[in-house]
Design an enzyme around this catalytic site. Structure first.
Site, PDB file in Angstrom:
ATOM      1  N   ALA A  69      44.614  40.694  46.678  1.00  9.90           N
ATOM      2  CA  ALA A  69      44.373  39.760  45.583  1.00  9.90           C
ATOM      3  C   ALA A  69      45.490  39.884  44.548  1.00  9.90           C
ATOM      4  O   ALA A  69      46.218  40.879  44.514  1.00  9.90           O
ATOM      5  CB  ALA A  69      43.017  40.037  44.953  1.00  9.90           C
ATOM      6  N   GLY A 117      42.420  42.323  50.031  1.00 13.30           N
ATOM      7  CA  GLY A 117      41.999  41.001  50.491  1.00 13.30           C
ATOM      8  C   GLY A 117      42.640  40.607  51.803  1.00 13.30           C
ATOM      9  O   GLY A 117      42.067  39.831  52.574  1.00 13.30           O
ATOM     10  N   GLU A 120      40.529  42.173  54.356  1.00  7.14           N
ATOM     11  CA  GLU A 120      39.261  41.439  54.400  1.00  7.14           C
ATOM     12  C   GLU A 120      39.418  40.096  55.114  1.00  7.14           C
ATOM     13  O   GLU A 120      38.491  39.628  55.780  1.00  7.14           O
ATOM     14  CB  GLU A 120      38.733  41.261  52.971  1.00  7.14           C
ATOM     15  CG  GLU A 120      38.249  42.592  52.380  1.00  7.14           C
ATOM     16  CD  GLU A 120      37.967  42.531  50.882  1.00  7.14           C
ATOM     17  OE1 GLU A 120      36.807  42.789  50.501  1.00  7.14           O
ATOM     18  OE2 GLU A 120      38.896  42.242  50.113  1.00  7.14           O
ATOM     19  N   GLU A 140      41.494  49.334  47.156  1.00  9.81           N
ATOM     20  CA  GLU A 140      41.022  48.883  45.837  1.00  9.81           C
ATOM     21  C   GLU A 140      40.539  50.006  44.928  1.00  9.81           C
ATOM     22  O   GLU A 140      40.625  49.879  43.696  1.00  9.81           O
ATOM     23  CB  GLU A 140      39.889  47.854  46.006  1.00  9.81           C
ATOM     24  CG  GLU A 140      40.356  46.492  46.479  1.00  9.81           C
ATOM     25  CD  GLU A 140      40.339  46.335  47.991  1.00  9.81           C
ATOM     26  OE1 GLU A 140      40.350  45.198  48.474  1.00  9.81           O
ATOM     27  OE2 GLU A 140      40.328  47.367  48.696  1.00  9.81           O
TER      28      GLU A 140
END
Length: 719
Positions: A69, A117, A120, A140
């Site tokens: 992100a 991300g 993910e 994270e």
């Protein structure tokens, strides 16, 4: 063309197979910023309407698959209320879920780093193929949060609870073989074969050779472990994780575990609601604010280093004057990054010590499997030990690392200046002595700077590059470029006694000395400050630094800043030094040192220390509670940091905070002294200064703090 955007495109390849490619125009990497999230939703809508797509691969046109992100957007988003953060994350997850639910198989072709991300994104595909050059992970927690795009939900169902907890809590990315063994990816191939392998997997799914629906289904349902097996997995993971990360200091791993415990027995959509709820809790912690800020500060400091390096001369060979542990460490660091370096000393035994230090460090890398013996030999061959200056005529930069004595340094610097080429840079590794003063004996002071490494060189990332009154921009630029080439993070500071880091550190030692004078127990003080987050308390730290070094530095600082660094009493550090207690280097300081089973020094509280300290302690001694110890030591430390900003020794709060974290181990989860003041609140901090102002100038609020508090300002923007 199924979908065209400037972040994502979806095109048809062959046999009904589509390629969804991440390609952020005018960006070095792909990341999930607001625009990418928007286009991801639009691309999914286009795919939902496309009736000719039988399968899909996800690729990247960048060297990185997806970096994660956009952290710069976190700063604003995390200032929203908790429920708004949760809703924001849930809305992003809706797109990931819709992508996962598309009526055809999907394969991620992971060509480079797939982090956060990015990882993910691969997990919403049924299969994952990984290049042998790629890495994958969920880092994270290093930002004070945990995966929020379904990462905790899907990883537990794909690789199991225990593996997922380890992946999330440590934040360490996995290399291809590790990822394959975990089941995080389904195949690893060479980079050249990656897209073909992904297409081949999709074809096998389409033909029915692979049951892709079953692979998807396992991510939509609760984890298939009974309650006893779940309890065992969580208990073992908690033991491992909490032994490495204090939940009070780093709450994100604990919140991730709690979220996973609550959602492992739920279907996907409800599980993601739980993940989002706990993600929002993590995002609102002060640790998340500090660690996200720390990441952004790190990026800023590296950008400033590039900016400073623009006028740098080319560096093909360096030299270090003075072997020993420090010189050997500098030589090792240069050689390990591919830079040839000459190591000069006047004693052959010192050269042996320096080469021995380099050999020891390289040998450890060989033992850990991070380097081959052949590579070790090649690296060592870049270090040329010498007893004379015969090879110095072509050296681009010379780092002086002799004894911390201005007369000795003057003599050495003057001598070497006459032997190097005219545009060669001279840099002193002094830790406290004024660069302007050292330059007084030089014919070309514009070519002279400070280059302060921290010990041990191979571990400490910071290098202070010190600008003297006559240092040229070219000299600063070249030294910054060298530090970066050596794998260090340079911070440019202006000249003063102690520069930035030591100037700030000595008031901290002074506050510690004053606490001991008034009756505090040094062991208690160490425990309090370690609990606060320091890697070691002040007594242990000065033992590691060396009490002789501490006393010498204190004298320099007292001369430079007598109003707040020249005590009117003899402190414990000086008294122990006078009694030949030097710290770890001779086995006795505040603590005495014994050798543990691994051959490393182990500190033990020493009754003899208490006996010696009786002569430096007030007769009406008193005990201190933990918060008082924290307040008094941190006020002295933070106030001097602010004074360095006032005096333009350091340019920005970001650089000041990074220097304190990288140079002396300020607790990272607190973000640095400027961030610490911000989080306390300027008015509260000012009140604390006023409470302790009677102790002396070191505790009085700097004018900058008064002005900022009056104006309602902070060091970091609040909006």
């Amino acid at each position: 063309m199924v979908y065209q955007g400037n972040r994502i495109t979806v095109t048809m390849l062959e046999d009904g197979i589509a390629n969804m490619q991440y390609n952020a125009e005018n960006e070095s990497v792909n990341k999930f910023d607001a625009e990418t999230n928007k286009q991801f939703g639009e691309a999914v809508s286009a795919l939902e309407k496309a009736d000719d797509v039988k399968g899909l691969i996800v690729t990247s046109s960048k060297g990185v698959f997806i970096a994660g992100a956009d952290i710069t957007e976190f700063v604003g988003s995390f200032k929203n209320p908790e429920n708004e953060i949760k809703d924001w994350v849930v809305s992003i997850n809706e797109t990931f879920n819709r992508f996962e639910d598309l009526p055809f198989p999907k394969v991620a072709a992971i060509n480079g780093a797939a982090l956060g991300g990015g990882c993910e994104m691969t997990l919403v595909c049924e299969y994952r193929v990984m290049s042998d050059k790629a890495i994958i992970g969920l880092p994270e927690t290093q930002l004070g949060i945990f995966p929020g795009f379904g990462g905790t939900v899907r990883s537990t169902r794909v690789i199991g609870i225990d593996n997922a907890l380890e992946l999330i809590a440590t934040g360490k990315p996995k290399k291809p073989l590790e990822a394959l063994n975990l089941g995080l990816v389904d195949a690893t191939v060479s980079a050249d074969d990656l897209q073909d392998a992904a297409i081949d997997l999709v074809k096998k799914c389409i033909s029915g050779e692979l049951d892709w629906q079953a692979k998807r289904e396992e991510k939509l349902v609760p984890v298939k472990l009974n309650q006893l097996e779940q309890a065992m997995a969580f208990n073992s993971a908690k033991g491992m994780i909490f032994s490495k990360a204090n939940p009070k200091q780093y709450p994100a791993p604990a919140l991730a575990i709690e979220a996973i415990e609550k959602h492992v027995n739920l279907p996907r959509d409800k599980a993601i609601e739980v993940e989002a709820t706990y993600f929002a809790k993590a995002a609102k912690t002060p640790q998340a604010e500090s660690l996200v800020g720390l990441f952004l500060n790190d990026q800023l400091v590296k950008k400033l280093a590039k900016k400073h390096s623009k006028q740098a001369h080319e560096i093909n060979e360096a030299a270090v004057l003075g072997a020993g542990i420090m010189g050997g460490g500098i030589a090792y660091q240069a050689a390990s990054k591919g830079l040839p370096i000459i190591m000069k000393d006047i004693k052959s035994e010192q050269l042996d010590l320096g080469m021995g230090e380099a050999s020891k460090l390289l040998g450890k890398m060989v033992e850990r499997g991070k380097m081959t013996p052949a590579k070790m030999g090649e690296t060592l061959s870049r270090i040329r030990p010498t007893l004379n200056y015969g090879d110095f005529s072509e050296t681009d930069i010379v780092i002086e690392a002799v004894v911390e004595n201005p007369k000795v340094k003057h003599a050495v610097l003057k001598e070497v200046e006459g032997l190097v080429k005219e545009d060669a840079i001279l840099a002193s590794n002094t830790s406290t002595i004024s660069i302007t003063h050292l330059a007084e004996v030089l014919e070309r002071p514009e070519n002279f700077v400070g280059m302060h490494f921290f010990n041990p060189v191979h571990r400490m990332p910071l290098v202070e590059v010190i600008r003297g009154e006559k240092s040229s921009e070219e000299a600063i630029a070249t030294t910054v470029a060298l530090a970066s080439k050596m794998g260090k993070v340079p911070v440019v500071v202006n000249d003063c006694p102690g520069f930035l880091v030591n100037r700030v550190l000595f008031p901290y030692f002074g506050a510690f000395d004053l606490l001991l004078k008034e009756g505090a127990d040094f062991v208690h003080v160490d425990k309090v400050m370690e609990k606060f987050g320091w890697p070691m308390g002040p007594a242990y730290l000065i033992d590691v630094v060396g009490l002789d070094t501490g006393v010498h530095g204190a004298e320099v600082m007292a001369e430079g800043f007598p109003d707040r660094m020249k005590p009117d009493y003899k402190g414990a550090i000086e008294h122990l030094y006078e009694n030949e207690r030097l710290g770890q280097k001779n086995g006795v300081g505040f603590y005495k040192y014994e050798t543990d089973k691994r051959g490393k020094p182990k500190k033990v509280a020493d009754d003899a220390t208490y006996e010696l300290l009786k002569t430096t302690t007030d007769s009406d001694k008193k005990e201190f509670d933990d918060q008082t110890i924290i307040d008094r030591t941190m006020l002295a430390f933070c106030n001097e940091t602010v004074r360095c900003l006032e005096d333009n020794i350091v340019s920005t709060p970001s650089e000041a905070d990074m220097a304190m974290i990288m140079g002396v181990g300020f607790p990272p989860f607190r973000g640095g002294p400027c961030r610490y003041i911000d989080q306390m609140g300027l008015d509260n901090y000012l009140a604390l200064c006023e409470k302790y102002a009677h102790l002396g100038k070191a505790y009085e609020a700097p004018q900058k703090i008064r002005d900022m508090a009056a104006a309602g300002e902070t060091f970091y923007a609040t909006a």
